[in-house]
Motif scaffolding. Structure first.
Motif, PDB file in Angstrom:
ATOM      1  N   GLY A 141       0.790  -1.224   0.000  1.00 45.78           N
ATOM      2  CA  GLY A 141       0.000   0.000   0.000  1.00 45.78           C
ATOM      3  C   GLY A 141       0.820   1.271   0.000  1.00 45.78           C
ATOM      4  N   ALA A 142       2.131   1.166   0.089  1.00 44.62           N
ATOM      5  CA  ALA A 142       2.984   2.353   0.174  1.00 44.62           C
ATOM      6  C   ALA A 142       3.201   2.982  -1.201  1.00 44.62           C
ATOM      7  CB  ALA A 142       4.321   1.991   0.799  1.00 44.62           C
ATOM      8  N   ASN A 143       3.122   4.306  -1.252  1.00 38.66           N
ATOM      9  CA  ASN A 143       3.542   5.022  -2.454  1.00 38.66           C
ATOM     10  C   ASN A 143       5.058   5.040  -2.565  1.00 38.66           C
ATOM     11  OD1 ASN A 143       0.880   6.734  -1.448  1.00 38.66           O
ATOM     12  ND2 ASN A 143       0.931   6.380  -3.658  1.00 38.66           N
ATOM     13  N   VAL A 144       5.737   5.037  -1.411  1.00 39.19           N
ATOM     14  CA  VAL A 144       7.198   5.047  -1.382  1.00 39.19           C
ATOM     15  C   VAL A 144       7.658   4.314  -0.129  1.00 39.19           C
ATOM     16  CG1 VAL A 144       7.272   7.274  -0.191  1.00 39.19           C
ATOM     17  CG2 VAL A 144       9.267   6.517  -1.495  1.00 39.19           C
ATOM     18  N   VAL A 145       8.781   3.615  -0.246  1.00 38.13           N
ATOM     19  CA  VAL A 145       9.388   2.902   0.879  1.00 38.13           C
ATOM     20  C   VAL A 145      10.663   3.631   1.271  1.00 38.13           C
ATOM     21  CG1 VAL A 145      10.429   0.736   1.654  1.00 38.13           C
ATOM     22  CG2 VAL A 145       8.417   0.688   0.152  1.00 38.13           C
ATOM     23  N   CYS A 146      10.773   3.980   2.550  1.00 43.37           N
ATOM     24  CA  CYS A 146      11.944   4.702   3.049  1.00 43.37           C
ATOM     25  C   CYS A 146      12.874   3.730   3.770  1.00 43.37           C
ATOM     26  CB  CYS A 146      11.523   5.815   4.000  1.00 43.37           C
ATOM     27  SG  CYS A 146      10.363   6.999   3.285  1.00 43.37           S
ATOM     28  N   VAL A 147      14.160   3.851   3.484  1.00 45.71           N
ATOM     29  CA  VAL A 147      15.172   3.000   4.106  1.00 45.71           C
ATOM     30  C   VAL A 147      16.206   3.880   4.790  1.00 45.71           C
ATOM     31  CG1 VAL A 147      14.853   1.072   2.514  1.00 45.71           C
ATOM     32  CG2 VAL A 147      16.466   2.894   1.936  1.00 45.71           C
ATOM     33  N   LEU A 148      17.006   3.277   5.670  1.00 47.69           N
ATOM     34  CA  LEU A 148      17.877   4.057   6.538  1.00 47.69           C
ATOM     35  C   LEU A 148      19.202   4.455   5.907  1.00 47.69           C
ATOM     36  CD1 LEU A 148      17.247   2.098   9.859  1.00 47.69           C
ATOM     37  CD2 LEU A 148      16.382   4.364   9.268  1.00 47.69           C
ATOM     38  N   THR A 149      19.713   3.649   4.984  1.00 47.05           N
ATOM     39  CA  THR A 149      21.027   3.942   4.389  1.00 47.05           C
ATOM     40  C   THR A 149      21.058   3.482   2.934  1.00 47.05           C
ATOM     41  OG1 THR A 149      22.170   1.821   4.767  1.00 47.05           O
ATOM     42  CG2 THR A 149      22.042   3.335   6.655  1.00 47.05           C
ATOM     43  N   PRO A 150      22.066   3.925   2.175  1.00 43.04           N
ATOM     44  CA  PRO A 150      22.206   3.447   0.795  1.00 43.04           C
ATOM     45  C   PRO A 150      22.377   1.937   0.692  1.00 43.04           C
ATOM     46  CG  PRO A 150      23.494   5.439   1.113  1.00 43.04           C
ATOM     47  CD  PRO A 150      22.996   5.031   2.473  1.00 43.04           C
ATOM     48  N   TRP A 151      22.981   1.305   1.702  1.00 37.75           N
ATOM     49  CA  TRP A 151      23.109  -0.157   1.675  1.00 37.75           C
ATOM     50  C   TRP A 151      21.736  -0.798   1.599  1.00 37.75           C
ATOM     51  CZ3 TRP A 151      21.340  -4.246   4.556  1.00 37.75           C
ATOM     52  CH2 TRP A 151      21.960  -5.481   4.350  1.00 37.75           C
ATOM     53  N   TRP A 152      20.794  -0.292   2.383  1.00 37.93           N
ATOM     54  CA  TRP A 152      19.434  -0.826   2.364  1.00 37.93           C
ATOM     55  C   TRP A 152      18.759  -0.575   1.020  1.00 37.93           C
ATOM     56  CZ3 TRP A 152      17.481  -4.376   5.205  1.00 37.93           C
ATOM     57  CH2 TRP A 152      17.887  -4.549   6.525  1.00 37.93           C
ATOM     58  N   GLN A 153      19.013   0.570   0.447  1.00 39.93           N
ATOM     59  CA  GLN A 153      18.433   0.869  -0.866  1.00 39.93           C
ATOM     60  C   GLN A 153      18.910  -0.145  -1.902  1.00 39.93           C
ATOM     61  OE1 GLN A 153      19.724   4.597  -2.682  1.00 39.93           O
ATOM     62  NE2 GLN A 153      17.610   5.005  -3.301  1.00 39.93           N
ATOM     63  N   GLN A 154      20.191  -0.456  -1.876  1.00 39.05           N
ATOM     64  CA  GLN A 154      20.743  -1.442  -2.797  1.00 39.05           C
ATOM     65  C   GLN A 154      20.213  -2.839  -2.500  1.00 39.05           C
ATOM     66  OE1 GLN A 154      25.026  -1.446  -2.965  1.00 39.05           O
ATOM     67  NE2 GLN A 154      25.122  -3.236  -4.287  1.00 39.05           N
ATOM     68  N   ARG A 155      20.089  -3.161  -1.206  1.00 39.30           N
ATOM     69  CA  ARG A 155      19.609  -4.494  -0.823  1.00 39.30           C
ATOM     70  C   ARG A 155      18.201  -4.734  -1.349  1.00 39.30           C
ATOM     71  NH1 ARG A 155      18.549  -8.968  -0.533  1.00 39.30           N
ATOM     72  NH2 ARG A 155      18.332 -10.333   1.288  1.00 39.30           N
ATOM     73  N   LEU A 156      17.309  -3.773  -1.186  1.00 39.35           N
ATOM     74  CA  LEU A 156      15.929  -3.940  -1.645  1.00 39.35           C
ATOM     75  C   LEU A 156      15.838  -3.923  -3.167  1.00 39.35           C
ATOM     76  CD1 LEU A 156      15.325  -3.442   1.384  1.00 39.35           C
ATOM     77  CD2 LEU A 156      13.288  -2.181   0.657  1.00 39.35           C
ATOM     78  N   GLU A 158      18.201  -4.931  -5.306  1.00 40.58           N
ATOM     79  CA  GLU A 158      18.727  -6.206  -5.801  1.00 40.58           C
ATOM     80  C   GLU A 158      17.767  -7.353  -5.510  1.00 40.58           C
ATOM     81  OE1 GLU A 158      22.530  -6.515  -3.944  1.00 40.58           O
ATOM     82  OE2 GLU A 158      23.525  -5.206  -5.401  1.00 40.58           O
ATOM     83  N   ALA A 159      16.940  -7.202  -4.467  1.00 45.72           N
ATOM     84  CA  ALA A 159      15.964  -8.247  -4.131  1.00 45.72           C
ATOM     85  C   ALA A 159      14.700  -8.137  -4.974  1.00 45.72           C
ATOM     86  CB  ALA A 159      15.606  -8.159  -2.653  1.00 45.72           C
ATOM     87  N   GLY A 160      14.635  -7.135  -5.836  1.00 45.37           N
ATOM     88  CA  GLY A 160      13.509  -7.022  -6.748  1.00 45.37           C
ATOM     89  C   GLY A 160      12.333  -6.214  -6.241  1.00 45.37           C
ATOM     90  N   VAL A 161      12.535  -5.424  -5.181  1.00 43.13           N
ATOM     91  CA  VAL A 161      11.455  -4.557  -4.701  1.00 43.13           C
ATOM     92  C   VAL A 161      11.260  -3.432  -5.713  1.00 43.13           C
ATOM     93  CG1 VAL A 161      10.708  -2.987  -2.866  1.00 43.13           C
ATOM     94  CG2 VAL A 161      11.885  -5.134  -2.294  1.00 43.13           C
ATOM     95  N   LYS A 162      10.046  -3.303  -6.246  1.00 46.14           N
ATOM     96  CA  LYS A 162       9.779  -2.367  -7.336  1.00 46.14           C
ATOM     97  C   LYS A 162       9.304  -0.994  -6.846  1.00 46.14           C
ATOM     98  CE  LYS A 162      10.680  -5.597 -10.325  1.00 46.14           C
ATOM     99  NZ  LYS A 162      11.980  -5.577 -11.038  1.00 46.14           N
ATOM    100  N   LYS A 163       8.989  -0.876  -5.590  1.00 48.43           N
ATOM    101  CA  LYS A 163       8.501   0.388  -5.062  1.00 48.43           C
ATOM    102  C   LYS A 163       9.580   1.473  -5.150  1.00 48.43           C
ATOM    103  CE  LYS A 163       4.378  -0.747  -3.408  1.00 48.43           C
ATOM    104  NZ  LYS A 163       3.131  -0.023  -3.749  1.00 48.43           N
ATOM    105  N   PRO A 164       9.182   2.739  -5.324  1.00 51.30           N
ATOM    106  CA  PRO A 164      10.170   3.823  -5.211  1.00 51.30           C
ATOM    107  C   PRO A 164      10.812   3.799  -3.828  1.00 51.30           C
ATOM    108  CG  PRO A 164       8.114   4.638  -6.156  1.00 51.30           C
ATOM    109  CD  PRO A 164       7.838   3.241  -5.688  1.00 51.30           C
ATOM    110  N   LEU A 165      12.124   3.995  -3.771  1.00 48.30           N
ATOM    111  CA  LEU A 165      12.868   3.931  -2.512  1.00 48.30           C
ATOM    112  C   LEU A 165      13.498   5.283  -2.210  1.00 48.30           C
ATOM    113  CD1 LEU A 165      14.700   0.521  -3.114  1.00 48.30           C
ATOM    114  CD2 LEU A 165      12.640   0.897  -1.752  1.00 48.30           C
ATOM    115  N   ALA A 166      13.441   5.687  -0.958  1.00 48.21           N
ATOM    116  CA  ALA A 166      14.056   6.941  -0.516  1.00 48.21           C
ATOM    117  C   ALA A 166      14.905   6.663   0.713  1.00 48.21           C
ATOM    118  CB  ALA A 166      12.992   7.984  -0.194  1.00 48.21           C
ATOM    119  N   VAL A 167      16.119   7.233   0.756  1.00 46.11           N
ATOM    120  CA  VAL A 167      17.004   7.061   1.907  1.00 46.11           C
ATOM    121  C   VAL A 167      16.730   8.181   2.911  1.00 46.11           C
ATOM    122  CG1 VAL A 167      19.380   6.987   2.721  1.00 46.11           C
ATOM    123  CG2 VAL A 167      18.783   5.931   0.534  1.00 46.11           C
TER     124      VAL A 167
END
Length: 371
Positions: A141-156, A158-167
């Motif tokens: 249901g999220a329009n955007v998924v927020c992560v804590l660091t660039p490592w997390w952005q890369q992890r998601l 590479e895992a195929g998460v298609k949602k927009p990601l913001a650090v």
């Protein structure tokens, strides 16, 4: 309601997550910093708790009440023609479920929804077929998924998460930001009568659970001179085992277990220690590293997962590649010189202000919510 850059209307921010007053867990401790960042960015906001770890009604009651309050708030603001941006904070699966329902509730009532991920376990969920499916369902249901660091952005990614990601990192608490702005006093010249090998205090503040590396730090102490001592602040299932381990190694006089600390007691530990040594393998961010650097305390940490994004090697501390006593000893001995610790501590203060201040995180939130 105020306007931001280019005349855009600023949305009302509805923040949900663990009750900060519980002071239990990373999310509860981090939320006041996020709220301060929203203030700095000039947003109006309201916080609605969805969980309290020690409240008897937390399992269902608090969450059901939160759903009612969220619905009422959204309908009220929608009636007034005010845009709403939900900003939910989630840890492990139960919190992801609670926030997942709220995401869709917000969307159904005309708001935009963002979820901030905090749990290290998310990385494991992505490797497990069933848990991965549940995780993707809860964030759907999220329009955007927020992560804590660039490592997390890369992890998601590479895992195929298609949602927009913001650090969006954990911000400095307001009280600590003030401390980080204060320079460390210069070292006074040594007096002839002073001990040429003054003692060095190592500090480890963490939950005493598997994966935190405390046993390795204790073992490393056996290879260091007797002038080195260790303070272990925290509690958890491994405490008794670690205390027994110290006794076995005859380190009772050099290792102090304080239990859980907060407030002035915690502040005094940072001020009176020389090095934070915490080679943890299980941190989604590690706010204690930010706290330590804010006090000008150099960090020795394991270069694992997102920690390298939080502790810059050679600027905020030293990152080691292996979590073994010999490697830790080498890193600790390289910080034996007080002038080197002073220089690294000043650099660490500048780093946390540049990366994690309310102004910086507020600017990231403004970009997120105004785009």
């Amino acid at each position: 309601m105020g306007t931001g850059s280019q005349g855009k209307e600023r949305p009302f921010i509805l923040v949900t997550g663990t009750d900060p007053e519980s002071q239990a867990g990373g999310i509860a401790n981090a939320l006041p910093g996020y709220l301060a960042a929203l203030d700095f960015a000039g947003f109006e906001w309201r916080f609605i708790r969805t969980h309290h770890p020690t409240d008897p009604g937390s399992r269902f009651g608090i969450w059901f009440v939160a759903l009612f309050r969220i619905t009422r708030q959204l309908l009220k603001l929608r009636f007034r023609g005010i845009k709403v941006q939900h900003y939910g904070h989630a840890g492990e699966m139960p919190a992801l479920f609670r926030q997942g329902v709220i995401l869709w509730l917000v969307r159904l009532l005309g708001g935009r929804a963002a979820i901030q991920l905090h749990a290290l376990q998310v990385s494991d969920y992505l490797n497990h077929p069933l848990k991965r499916r549940l995780f993707l369902t809860f964030i759907s249901g999220a329009n955007v998924v927020c992560v804590l660091t660039p490592w997390w952005q890369q992890r998601l990614t590479e895992a195929g998460v298609k949602k927009p990601l913001a650090v969006i990192p954990n911000p400095l608490p307001a009280s600590l930001e003030t401390i980080a702005q204060q320079p460390i006093p210069s070292l006074p010249p040594p007096k002839p009568s002073e001990n040429p090998n003054p003692g060095i205090t190592l500090l480890a503040i963490t939950r005493l659970v598997p994966g935190k590396g405390i046993k390795e730090v204790i073992k490393a102490l056996t290879y260091l001179p007797d002038t080195f001592r260790l303070i272990v602040a925290g509690d958890g299932e491994n405490r008794q085992m670690l205390e027994t381990y110290c006794h076995t190694l005859n380190l009772d006089s050099r290792v102090q277990f304080t239990g859980w600390v907060s407030g002035k007691d915690k502040e005094d530990l940072f001020k009176n220690s020389d090095i934070l040594c915490l080679p943890s393998q299980c941190d989604s961010f590690g706010i204690v590293f930010v706290e330590s650097m804010g006090y000008g305390l150099p960090v020795v940490a394991l270069d694992s997962g997102p920690i390298g994004d939080v502790v810059p090697h050679g600027r905020g501390g030293l990152l080691v590649k292996q979590n073994d006593p010999a490697t830790l000893v080498a890193a600790i001995r390289s910080l034996e010189n007080p002038e080197k610790r002073l220089s690294l501590g000043q650099s660490a203060k500048r780093w946390v202000l540049e990366q994690f201040s309310a102004r910086v995180v507020g600017a990231r939130l403004e970009k997120l919510f105004m785009d």
